[in-house]
Design a protein around this motif. Structure first.
Motif, PDB file in Angstrom:
ATOM      1  N   GLN A 135       0.818  -1.216   0.000  1.00 21.40           N
ATOM      2  CA  GLN A 135       0.000   0.000   0.000  1.00 21.40           C
ATOM      3  C   GLN A 135       0.849   1.261   0.000  1.00 21.40           C
ATOM      4  N   PHE A 136       2.137   1.161   0.394  1.00 22.60           N
ATOM      5  CA  PHE A 136       3.029   2.315   0.355  1.00 22.60           C
ATOM      6  C   PHE A 136       4.024   2.223  -0.795  1.00 22.60           C
ATOM      7  N   THR A 137       4.591   1.045  -1.017  1.00 22.67           N
ATOM      8  CA  THR A 137       5.657   0.916  -2.015  1.00 22.67           C
ATOM      9  C   THR A 137       5.147   1.110  -3.441  1.00 22.67           C
ATOM     10  N   ARG A 138       3.842   1.063  -3.666  1.00 22.88           N
ATOM     11  CA  ARG A 138       3.333   1.306  -5.015  1.00 22.88           C
ATOM     12  C   ARG A 138       3.416   2.785  -5.389  1.00 22.88           C
ATOM     13  N   TYR A 139       3.640   3.650  -4.387  1.00 27.44           N
ATOM     14  CA  TYR A 139       3.793   5.079  -4.645  1.00 27.44           C
ATOM     15  C   TYR A 139       5.280   5.421  -4.795  1.00 27.44           C
ATOM     16  N   PRO A 140       5.589   6.524  -5.494  1.00 25.49           N
ATOM     17  CA  PRO A 140       6.964   7.032  -5.462  1.00 25.49           C
ATOM     18  C   PRO A 140       7.377   7.290  -4.013  1.00 25.49           C
ATOM     19  N   GLU A 141       8.657   7.140  -3.722  1.00 23.63           N
ATOM     20  CA  GLU A 141       9.121   7.197  -2.337  1.00 23.63           C
ATOM     21  C   GLU A 141       8.745   8.488  -1.613  1.00 23.63           C
ATOM     22  N   PRO A 142       8.838   9.673  -2.220  1.00 19.27           N
ATOM     23  CA  PRO A 142       8.431  10.893  -1.492  1.00 19.27           C
ATOM     24  C   PRO A 142       6.965  10.845  -1.056  1.00 19.27           C
ATOM     25  N   VAL A 143       6.098  10.325  -1.924  1.00 20.85           N
ATOM     26  CA  VAL A 143       4.681  10.201  -1.573  1.00 20.85           C
ATOM     27  C   VAL A 143       4.512   9.181  -0.453  1.00 20.85           C
ATOM     28  N   ALA A 144       5.220   8.059  -0.578  1.00 24.98           N
ATOM     29  CA  ALA A 144       5.120   7.002   0.440  1.00 24.98           C
ATOM     30  C   ALA A 144       5.559   7.514   1.805  1.00 24.98           C
ATOM     31  N   GLN A 145       6.633   8.304   1.836  1.00 25.44           N
ATOM     32  CA  GLN A 145       7.115   8.839   3.116  1.00 25.44           C
ATOM     33  C   GLN A 145       6.062   9.746   3.749  1.00 25.44           C
ATOM     34  N   ALA A 146       5.445  10.617   2.950  1.00 25.64           N
ATOM     35  CA  ALA A 146       4.410  11.510   3.485  1.00 25.64           C
ATOM     36  C   ALA A 146       3.214  10.711   3.989  1.00 25.64           C
ATOM     37  N   LEU A 147       2.845   9.644   3.269  1.00 26.09           N
ATOM     38  CA  LEU A 147       1.710   8.816   3.698  1.00 26.09           C
ATOM     39  C   LEU A 147       2.018   8.085   4.992  1.00 26.09           C
ATOM     40  N   ARG A 148       3.248   7.601   5.134  1.00 23.89           N
ATOM     41  CA  ARG A 148       3.620   6.920   6.388  1.00 23.89           C
ATOM     42  C   ARG A 148       3.465   7.860   7.572  1.00 23.89           C
ATOM     43  N   LYS A 149       3.908   9.091   7.396  1.00 23.76           N
ATOM     44  CA  LYS A 149       3.789  10.074   8.478  1.00 23.76           C
ATOM     45  C   LYS A 149       2.321  10.415   8.744  1.00 23.76           C
ATOM     46  N   ALA A 150       1.539  10.546   7.670  1.00 25.24           N
ATOM     47  CA  ALA A 150       0.125  10.868   7.836  1.00 25.24           C
ATOM     48  C   ALA A 150      -0.598   9.769   8.612  1.00 25.24           C
ATOM     49  N   LEU A 151      -0.346   8.524   8.252  1.00 24.79           N
ATOM     50  CA  LEU A 151      -1.013   7.412   8.936  1.00 24.79           C
ATOM     51  C   LEU A 151      -0.488   7.247  10.358  1.00 24.79           C
ATOM     52  N   TYR A 152       0.786   7.567  10.570  1.00 29.82           N
ATOM     53  CA  TYR A 152       1.327   7.487  11.923  1.00 29.82           C
ATOM     54  C   TYR A 152       0.604   8.474  12.841  1.00 29.82           C
ATOM     55  N   PHE A 153       0.433   9.709  12.347  1.00 29.15           N
ATOM     56  CA  PHE A 153      -0.233  10.717  13.179  1.00 29.15           C
ATOM     57  C   PHE A 153      -1.763  10.582  13.137  1.00 29.15           C
ATOM     58  N   SER A 154      -2.253   9.667  12.305  1.00 33.51           N
ATOM     59  CA  SER A 154      -3.689   9.370  12.309  1.00 33.51           C
ATOM     60  C   SER A 154      -4.020   8.272  13.303  1.00 33.51           C
ATOM     61  N   ASN A 155      -3.172   7.228  13.340  1.00 31.96           N
ATOM     62  CA  ASN A 155      -3.531   6.011  14.075  1.00 31.96           C
ATOM     63  C   ASN A 155      -2.665   5.722  15.296  1.00 31.96           C
ATOM     64  N   TYR A 156      -1.374   6.064  15.254  1.00 34.04           N
ATOM     65  CA  TYR A 156      -0.462   5.623  16.311  1.00 34.04           C
ATOM     66  C   TYR A 156      -0.153   6.711  17.327  1.00 34.04           C
ATOM     67  N   ASP A 157      -0.012   7.928  16.865  1.00 32.19           N
ATOM     68  CA  ASP A 157       0.219   9.061  17.759  1.00 32.19           C
ATOM     69  C   ASP A 157      -0.709  10.184  17.297  1.00 32.19           C
ATOM     70  N   PRO A 158      -2.015  10.072  17.588  1.00 32.95           N
ATOM     71  CA  PRO A 158      -3.006  10.971  16.990  1.00 32.95           C
ATOM     72  C   PRO A 158      -2.666  12.450  17.164  1.00 32.95           C
ATOM     73  N   ASP A 159      -2.558  13.117  16.035  1.00 35.71           N
ATOM     74  CA  ASP A 159      -2.305  14.556  15.999  1.00 35.71           C
ATOM     75  C   ASP A 159      -2.958  15.070  14.715  1.00 35.71           C
ATOM     76  N   PRO A 160      -4.227  15.497  14.785  1.00 35.16           N
ATOM     77  CA  PRO A 160      -4.970  15.854  13.573  1.00 35.16           C
ATOM     78  C   PRO A 160      -4.282  16.882  12.688  1.00 35.16           C
ATOM     79  N   GLN A 161      -3.680  17.908  13.282  1.00 35.18           N
ATOM     80  CA  GLN A 161      -3.052  18.941  12.475  1.00 35.18           C
ATOM     81  C   GLN A 161      -1.884  18.392  11.670  1.00 35.18           C
ATOM     82  N   ARG A 162      -1.040  17.596  12.311  1.00 40.29           N
ATOM     83  CA  ARG A 162       0.120  17.033  11.614  1.00 40.29           C
ATOM     84  C   ARG A 162      -0.322  15.981  10.601  1.00 40.29           C
ATOM     85  N   ALA A 163      -1.351  15.193  10.950  1.00 42.43           N
ATOM     86  CA  ALA A 163      -1.853  14.194  10.006  1.00 42.43           C
ATOM     87  C   ALA A 163      -2.373  14.871   8.747  1.00 42.43           C
TER      88      ALA A 163
END
Length: 448
Positions: free
Chosen positions: A88-116
């Protein structure tokens, strides 16, 4: 228990003040902090052996705790790489994948709506920079994920806004494509770019045809429209009319596409349309919307079509229950004017409103009994909680129909059975509803 003071090493100088032996806690902390070679040395030294002799239980407990910490750490690393470096991440170019990893991290693991939200926006901007197709499943998937996250944090209006924009984009693309196809002005598909010098040649995937893309986007638009209907009907939004409009569009679009394919056949590369289950779900959702508006005569034909497409026995019983309810509440309409009248041969012989009403109630009774029968048949894995729910509700509905027919004694029995069955399966709300209906009946001593 402290170590034996006689356990001094052989090189101990005479008169030297002996150093206190380390505590078990201190030794383990040193082992955890040091690198692997140092930890192995500490474990093997004589002091550790002494501790093992003097306090074996404490030492073993500490070792188990350390092993547990290491195991948990290894598992966390394993989960991290399996999730954040999955397809679900590696199918994107790496810059996009990195941003998505951070978005999902701040969505699900360390909730921070503004940063997500910041990283979701960044991911979409990077999709533009990387030249990804706005209408690819990958890019649209990010927008749908954003809407799901906004709904999760109860930002319903923002979730609706994201989905409305995506729905509008899909509709516009389909409209422009259909117009171009009718005028014969569809541009030729651009072949896939050749790999750059030095890059390995990857197997070339066939380019998606315009008709295949139209099918994909139209099906996506129908799904988004149904989801919007659910959001509009949510208790936090309560926009019933807008919910109904989205369902009507979804169903009309689905049926119109089925009709077009049946009439004109498939276009080259067009692909399959929605599955029967997906179509049935849209029909059922619209029928429920008509029921909520007390337009039972419009809900009935939709429930019948959904029933024809349904493959799950327990859900079929749920649909039969809804059909029974719609018949029981069906308004008195001139013979032939209601969509369901074409399915009722007796509609031709109704001489009065009383006969018409009796016909509706007889149909409701049959369908409630059918629901009970179908809900009771499945066994084993085929039986789901829906069967228990359908059986309890059908008994209560049958009681209501019998009460409308003036058969209060029979109605009382069905309500009592419905309440008992509901409590047996832990459905307290259904039990309370059946008992409420039971109390509405005249006393048992009254003439039925």
């Amino acid at each position: 228990m402290p170590p034996n003071q006689n356990s001094e090493g052989p090189d101990k100088k005479a008169g030297e003040t002996p150093k206190p032996s380390p505590s078990l806690k201190g030794m383990l902390w040193q082992a955890i902090k040091s690198d692997s070679s140092r930890a192995w040395y500490v474990i093997r030294n004589t002091r550790f052996k002494q501790i093992m002799r003097d306090s074996p239980f404490e030492a073993l407990s500490a070792i188990v705790a350390v092993i547990g910490v290491v195991a948990v750490f290894a598992y966390c690393v394993y989960v991290y790489y399996n999730y954040f470096y999955s397809r679900q991440f590696t199918r994107y170019p790496e810059p996009v994948a990195q941003a998505l990893r951070k978005a999902l991290y701040f969505s699900n693991y360390d909730p921070d709506p503004q940063r997500a939200l910041k990283y979701y926006k960044q991911a979409l901007e990077l999709c533009d920079q990387e030249g990804l197709d706005h209408f690819s499943d990958d890019v649209m998937g990010i927008k749908i994920q954003v809407a799901a996250w906004l709904e999760k944090i109860e930002s319903y209006q923002n979730a609706i806004s994201v989905l409305e924009n995506l729905l509008g984009d899909c509709k516009r693309w389909v409209e422009v494509m259909e117009k171009s196809a009718a005028e014969g002005t569809l541009p030729k598909l651009v072949p896939a770019p050749a790999p750059k010098e030095g890059e390995p040649a990857s197997p070339e995937e066939p380019r998606e045809s315009y008709w295949a893309k139209r099918t994909r986007l139209l099906a996506k638009a129908v799904g988004i429209s149904v989801k919007l209907a659910n959001l509009y009907s949510d208790e936090h939004v309560l926009e019933r009319e807008l919910s109904h409009e989205r369902l009507v569009w979804a169903v009309e679009t689905t049926l119109r596409e089925m009709e077009r394919r049946a009439k004109d056949g498939l276009k080259e590369g067009e692909g399959a349309w929605m599955s029967p289950e997906e179509i049935g779900g849209s029909l059922e959702a619209l029928a429920q919307s008509y029921q909520d508006k007390s337009q039972y005569h419009l809900a009935l034909p939709l429930f019948f079509q959904a029933l024809r497409l349904c493959q799950e026995p327990c859900h079929m019983a749920i649909l039969m229950n809804n059909i029974a309810t719609s018949f029981a509440e069906h308004p008195l309409i001139a013979p032939g004017d209601a969509p369901v009248h074409s399915m009722m041969e007796e509609s031709k012989s109704w001489a009065s409103a009383a006969e018409q009403r009796a016909s509706y109630l007889a149909a409701a009774q049959r369908w409630a009994q059918n629901a009970i029968t179908h809900a009771s048949e499945p066994r084993g894995d085929a039986r789901t909680p829906e069967c228990d729910q359908a059986c309890a509700v059908a008994l209560s509905n049958l009681g209501s129909v019998l009460a409308m027919l003036g058969r209060n004694a029979d109605a009382r029995k069905k309500y009592e059975q419905a309440a008992a069955l509901s409590r047996k399966f832990g459905m307290e709300d259904y039990a309370v509803e059946a008992e409420t209906r039971l109390k509405s009946l005249p006393p048992a001593s009254s003439k039925a």
